[in-house]
Enzyme design. Structure first.
Site, short mmCIF file in Angstrom:
data_model
loop_
_atom_site.label_atom_id
_atom_site.label_comp_id
_atom_site.label_asym_id
_atom_site.label_seq_id
_atom_site.Cartn_x
_atom_site.Cartn_y
_atom_site.Cartn_z
N ALA A 189 0.90 -1.14 0.10
CA ALA A 189 -0.09 0.13 -0.02
C ALA A 189 0.80 1.19 0.03
CB ALA A 189 -0.90 0.00 1.20
N GLU B 138 -2.28 6.91 -1.61
CA GLU B 138 -2.92 7.78 -0.47
C GLU B 138 -4.03 8.69 -1.23
OE1 GLU B 138 -0.49 9.58 2.30
OE2 GLU B 138 0.37 7.69 2.75
N PRO B 139 -4.77 9.23 -0.64
CA PRO B 139 -5.81 10.11 -1.20
C PRO B 139 -5.11 11.28 -2.08
CG PRO B 139 -6.85 9.54 0.70
CD PRO B 139 -5.46 8.79 0.72
N THR C 262 -4.51 -3.53 -3.74
CA THR C 262 -4.87 -4.87 -4.32
C THR C 262 -4.69 -5.81 -2.92
OG1 THR C 262 -4.13 -4.17 -6.42
CG2 THR C 262 -4.36 -6.40 -6.00
N GLN D 247 -12.28 -4.70 -32.84
CA GLN D 247 -12.25 -4.34 -34.22
C GLN D 247 -12.15 -5.55 -35.34
OE1 GLN D 247 -9.62 -1.16 -35.47
NE2 GLN D 247 -9.93 -1.49 -37.51
N ILE D 248 -11.28 -6.38 -35.18
CA ILE D 248 -11.18 -7.57 -35.99
C ILE D 248 -12.73 -8.36 -36.01
CG2 ILE D 248 -10.42 -9.77 -36.59
CD1 ILE D 248 -7.67 -8.33 -35.67
N GLU E 167 1.18 0.73 -10.69
CA GLU E 167 2.57 0.58 -10.54
C GLU E 167 3.11 1.79 -11.25
OE1 GLU E 167 2.95 -1.80 -8.09
OE2 GLU E 167 4.89 -1.99 -9.28
C1 LIG Z 1 -7.46 -1.45 -9.60
C2 LIG Z 1 -6.34 -0.64 -8.95
C3 LIG Z 1 -5.55 -1.28 -7.96
C4 LIG Z 1 -4.33 -0.69 -7.42
N1 LIG Z 1 -3.60 -1.32 -6.52
C5 LIG Z 1 -2.63 -0.56 -6.06
C6 LIG Z 1 -1.73 -1.31 -4.77
O1 LIG Z 1 -2.09 -2.33 -4.78
N2 LIG Z 1 -1.09 -0.57 -4.27
C7 LIG Z 1 -0.95 0.77 -4.44
O2 LIG Z 1 0.02 1.30 -3.70
N3 LIG Z 1 -1.70 1.36 -5.34
C8 LIG Z 1 -2.59 0.50 -6.21
N4 LIG Z 1 -3.32 1.42 -7.00
C9 LIG Z 1 -3.23 2.94 -7.09
C10 LIG Z 1 -2.27 3.13 -8.31
O3 LIG Z 1 -0.96 2.97 -8.27
C11 LIG Z 1 -2.27 4.73 -8.45
O4 LIG Z 1 -3.83 5.35 -8.68
C12 LIG Z 1 -1.44 5.18 -9.65
O5 LIG Z 1 -0.23 5.17 -9.08
C13 LIG Z 1 -1.72 6.76 -9.84
O6 LIG Z 1 -1.62 7.53 -8.76
P1 LIG Z 1 -2.66 8.69 -8.32
O7 LIG Z 1 -4.05 7.84 -7.88
O8 LIG Z 1 -1.94 9.34 -7.10
O9 LIG Z 1 -3.22 9.66 -9.45
P2 LIG Z 1 -2.67 10.98 -9.95
O10 LIG Z 1 -1.26 11.02 -9.49
O11 LIG Z 1 -3.61 11.80 -9.14
O12 LIG Z 1 -2.91 10.83 -11.45
C14 LIG Z 1 -4.02 11.26 -11.94
C15 LIG Z 1 -3.58 11.51 -13.65
O13 LIG Z 1 -2.42 12.55 -13.48
C16 LIG Z 1 -1.31 12.21 -14.17
N5 LIG Z 1 -0.23 12.79 -13.84
C17 LIG Z 1 0.05 12.76 -12.38
N6 LIG Z 1 1.17 13.49 -12.31
C18 LIG Z 1 1.76 13.49 -13.38
C19 LIG Z 1 2.91 14.16 -13.89
N7 LIG Z 1 4.04 14.59 -13.19
N8 LIG Z 1 3.22 14.36 -15.52
C20 LIG Z 1 2.15 13.90 -16.23
N9 LIG Z 1 0.91 13.27 -15.57
C21 LIG Z 1 0.95 13.12 -14.49
C22 LIG Z 1 -1.33 10.58 -14.09
O14 LIG Z 1 -0.60 9.83 -14.97
C23 LIG Z 1 -2.85 10.17 -14.11
O15 LIG Z 1 -3.28 10.22 -15.48
C24 LIG Z 1 -4.28 0.65 -7.62
C25 LIG Z 1 -5.25 1.52 -8.50
C26 LIG Z 1 -5.92 0.85 -9.22
C27 LIG Z 1 -7.02 1.60 -10.18
#
Ligand SMILES: Cc1cc2nc3c(=O)[nH]c(=O)nc-3n(C[C@H](O)[C@H](O)[C@H](O)COP(=O)(O)OP(=O)(O)OC[C@H]3O[C@@H](n4cnc5c(N)ncnc54)[C@H](O)[C@@H]3O)c2cc1C
Length: 400
Positions: free
Chosen positions: A133, A136-137, A167, A353-354, A380
């Protein structure tokens, strides 16, 4: 350069492929519709997977017969096959999951034994899960903004914070979380802590309802004065000193260097599943006598899909080979993670599409793979973040 797989790796690939084909794929549709697998099936998966959990933990296949290190190659080749079977069912196979790379990268030998070999022992009757984990928000892409704190109180650490989108986070026997020991150190002040099931102050929140990988559990949890033993800081208490000297954050990043090629390999497995399905569908549904223009468009599309999948595999295998040979691979791991999910997404779109309306129908798994694949470009580290890492590696950190 030798592109032949080592005999041990090839044996693992064939073994895992048979398991994916005979066990995972048949469960895919029902698991997606119900959004979960029955507890009995999860238990059976654990038993059928046999010693996979141990392979992924302490006794993971590390060397070939001639003693070359092959652990990372085994990881990516196996991940591709399992995700080819089904990516959501795969995440229900008991085992340490993403907890393993962080413990392997940052744990002491004693911690590797305690948290991997002992807990994920093949002898255990009940299915056991691990989770990582980080998100975070307010922190996911920006790992340095992690707000969860860890404060020492005698023989324990007291953790406070909220983790989201984890996950297997609700059912995990161990969750590895990163928390900051000292906010004034910025990202260097972060370390990993292992929280064991039943720890006081570990409060499970909502379980996400998702577009894809629906049968995979994605949980939120709060750490509310959550207490863990002093020894549960990965790297040991000495890690505290390392954090003070500024090497704490590197542990987090090292974890991703080893997990990203495996996650990229899972994306590749999904893309390959869609490609093979559409290829076989075209071969049986479109006889040679059918419309020449349509056949030509389909064969050309299949050729492009195959080319992209093979390119992705090349990037993934290179990153894994570098890891096995102890060559720093951050850039290459990110290249594989930036490319494979998007190539696989294009393959899933191409397969629909295919097949036309049949590709959109729930009669076939192609529509499911299309829903499943997108998250591989999110978790990731998103595709955008991989590009940031790659460009920094190529150009040097311009913001230093
Ligand atoms: C089904 C699922 C399973 C998951 N499992 C895990 C887990 O097991 N453990 C864990 O820790 N996390 C997990 N996650 C979380 C996931 O790793 C994060 O949501 C992801 O890394 C994006 O981070 P964020 O949520 O802060 O999004 P944000 O950083 O807010 O991203 C929102 C958008 O902004 C873009 N963005 C952000 N910063 C930049 C930048 N500097 N330049 C360009 N674009 C940018 C991102 O690419 C994205 O498109 C999971 C998420 C999902 C949906």
């Amino acid at each position: 350069m030798d592109f032949e797989l080592d005999d041990t790796v090839a044996t693992v690939r064939d073994f895992v492929h048979a398991f994916a084909d005979q066990t995972l794929r048949p469960l895919a549709r029902e698991a997606d519709e119900k959004g979960k697998l029955p507890a009995g099936v999860i238990k059976q998966l654990g038993q059928l997977a046999g010693n996979r959990a141990t392979i992924m933990a302490e006794e993971r296949v590390q060397t070939s017969e001639d003693k070359k290190p092959i652990g990372a190659m085994v990881g990516v080749v196996g991940s591709e096959e399992l995700a080819w079977g089904d990516p959501a069912v795969l995440l229900n196979i008991p085992g340490p999951g993403l907890a393993a790379p962080s413990i392997t990268a940052a744990g002491t030998p004693e911690q590797k034994k305690r948290f991997l070999a002992d807990i994920f022992n093949v002898e255990s009757e009940e299915p056991r899960f691990g989770a990582l984990a980080v998100t975070e928000p307010q922190a996911g892409s920006d790992v340095s903004n992690v707000q969860t704190t860890a404060v020492r109180d005698g023989d324990e650490w007291v953790l406070n914070g909220t983790k989201v989108y984890c996950t297997n986070g609700a059912r995990a026997d161990i969750v590895v979380v990163n928390a900051t020991l000292d906010k004034s150190l910025g990202r260097a002040g972060q370390k990993f802590f292992v929280i064991e099931k039943g720890a006081p102050g570990f409060k499970i929140g909502k379980i996400e309802k998702k577009m894809g990988i629906r049968a995979s559990e994605t949980a939120e949890f709060a750490l509310d004065d959550c207490r863990v033993p002093l020894d549960n800081i990965l790297g040991g208490v000495d890690a505290l000193e390392a954090a003070r000297e500024g090497s704490g954050f590197k542990g987090t990043m090292k974890t991703f260097d080893s997990s990203r090629p495996s996650v990229a390999a899972m994306a590749l497995g999904i893309g390959r599943a869609a490609y093979e399905y559409a290829r076989d569908w075209a071969a049986s549904e479109l006889p040679m006598s059918s419309n020449f223009t349509r056949r030509n468009a389909i064969t050309s599309k299949l050729g492009t899909m195959k080319r992209e999948l093979d390119s992705a595999r090349g990037l993934i295998w290179r990153a894994a080979w570098m890891a096995d040979n102890k060559i720093p691979n951050s850039k290459e791991a990110s290249m594989s993670k930036a490319y494979a999910p998007q190539a696989a997404l294009r393959c899933c779109i191409g397969a629909i599409q295919i097949m036309g309306p049949e590709g959109y129908s729930k009669e076939h798994l192609v529509e499911k793979w299309f829903r499943d694949i997108k998250v591989y470009d999110i978790f990731e580290g998103t595709g955008q973040i991989q590009r940031v890492i790659i460009s920094r590696a190529i150009l040097g950190r311009l913001d230093k």
